[in-house]
Motif scaffolding. Sequence first.
Motif, short mmCIF file in Angstrom:
data_model
loop_
_atom_site.label_atom_id
_atom_site.label_comp_id
_atom_site.label_asym_id
_atom_site.label_seq_id
_atom_site.Cartn_x
_atom_site.Cartn_y
_atom_site.Cartn_z
N VAL A 20 8.15 -69.28 -31.43
CA VAL A 20 7.04 -69.27 -32.19
C VAL A 20 7.37 -69.62 -33.60
O VAL A 20 8.01 -68.86 -34.27
N MET A 21 6.76 -70.66 -34.18
CA MET A 21 7.09 -71.03 -35.58
C MET A 21 6.38 -70.02 -36.32
O MET A 21 5.20 -69.61 -36.31
N GLY A 22 7.35 -69.78 -37.63
CA GLY A 22 6.74 -68.72 -38.54
C GLY A 22 7.46 -67.52 -38.42
O GLY A 22 7.21 -66.53 -39.47
N ILE A 23 8.10 -67.13 -37.27
CA ILE A 23 8.99 -65.97 -37.02
C ILE A 23 10.55 -66.18 -37.34
O ILE A 23 10.95 -67.02 -36.97
N VAL A 24 10.95 -65.44 -38.34
CA VAL A 24 12.16 -65.22 -38.57
C VAL A 24 13.13 -64.64 -37.63
O VAL A 24 14.55 -64.82 -37.47
N VAL A 27 8.08 -83.57 -23.72
CA VAL A 27 7.09 -82.64 -24.30
C VAL A 27 7.06 -81.35 -23.58
O VAL A 27 6.66 -80.37 -24.59
N ARG A 28 7.50 -81.31 -22.30
CA ARG A 28 7.31 -79.96 -21.63
C ARG A 28 8.20 -79.14 -22.39
O ARG A 28 8.02 -77.89 -22.65
N GLU A 29 9.51 -79.73 -22.63
CA GLU A 29 10.57 -78.50 -23.58
C GLU A 29 9.87 -78.15 -25.04
O GLU A 29 10.01 -76.96 -25.41
N LEU A 30 9.43 -79.04 -25.46
CA LEU A 30 8.76 -79.10 -27.11
C LEU A 30 7.75 -78.12 -26.93
O LEU A 30 7.21 -77.53 -27.96
N ASP A 31 6.88 -78.06 -25.80
CA ASP A 31 5.58 -77.40 -25.76
C ASP A 31 5.99 -75.79 -26.10
O ASP A 31 5.15 -75.00 -26.66
N LYS A 32 7.25 -75.40 -25.88
CA LYS A 32 7.46 -73.81 -26.17
C LYS A 32 7.13 -73.63 -27.52
O LYS A 32 6.96 -72.41 -28.15
#
Length: 411
Positions: free
Chosen positions: A89-93, A243-248
């Motif tokens: 999840v973007m935003g988590i370090v 896109v399926r891989e990037l969807d995570k």
Amino acid sequence: MTTLDAAPAVVREQSPVDGEPCVLLKLGEVVLKGKNREQFERRLADNVRTAVRPIARVDVIRRHGVFVVRTKDADVPTVDRLAERIGDVMGIVWAHRAWRVGKDLASVERVALELMEGRTGSFAVRSRRRDKRFPMTSTELDRHIGALVAQKYGQPVKLKNPEHTLSIEVDRDEVFVFSGGLPGQGGLPVGMSGRALVLMSGGIDSPVAAYRMMRRGLRVDYLHFSGMPFTGPESIYKAYALVRELDKFQGGSRLFVVPFGKAQQQIKSSGADRLAVIAQRRLMLRTGEVLARRLRGTALITGDALGQVSSQTLANITALDDAVELPILRPLVGMDKIEIMDQARRIRTLSISELPDEDCCTLLAPRRAETRAKIDDLRQIEKRLDVGELADQLAESVQEHRPVYGDAAAS
């Protein structure tokens, strides 16, 4: 205790002696957002809940720059899965698989000893008191727990570069004890910076460009141009898998596919010759702009890197910018191929991009491409083709797919 969810908590209160497995999240630049921080944290909490929904329903709690993720009837395997998923999840370090215990020294001692059992090599204890009312200072707690571990297991204490680090964080209502953690993606929560459309070629570069812009808070959709009807569907399969891989990293991804072969044939028949590659890419951008506006996107994203191939000279990039009014974001523009491949490997798209397929960009392409395209020459070609109408027709022909990452596919 401040929850970011209006719904009632779904976690159970446990005895401090029993402890509770949870996930402790460290945030990145979100904590620097000043007056807008609340908005960023709410979006981040929503993104965390959405990402882990196929695993468990969770409660996300904000605590002085960290998030605590708890779930009803939590067990260690479930918490492990939650931590691994939240790491995307973007935003988590950092995502730490932690134990939540009461604010009594006996509980901290017990869990600390359990976590260090069976480990060998040097260790250090790092304590942090977010609640200064706790009777022991951080240094005192470090020394006390460190002495217990060394005495019971015989492990040497090493404050600089230890093999194991035991972390203790004292909060207002409880204490978190953990060792190690999973690195996150950093960046900003997806959705905070708006929406954009990625031109997804199926190669190595465009997936990395999409990742880097999601990391800056953009929610992205994807547009792929296939060479059909003159090629098979292999490039579509690749684009779908990418896109399926990037969807995570964002969830809810949409892939739009345009059959581009006949349009390429028209460009070749127009006498474009060495300008055919740039003319094709300008038409792709125009089609992307039409679609992006329908999707309320405010930018286009490409995997261009300056000088990487003959069509990506400064003159040609300038000619591409002229084709559309929307801004074109090129997050890879200053990167070399080795750097791009390293990042593709890390986000697990490289092996997919290297699968064989027939790229529409090479279909009907001239033997030599122009490296210094002139905008006036391109406009003359486009005038003969009526590219405005052609772009509208291509945008109308799109097929939408919704690739879903991992566990979510079964939900």
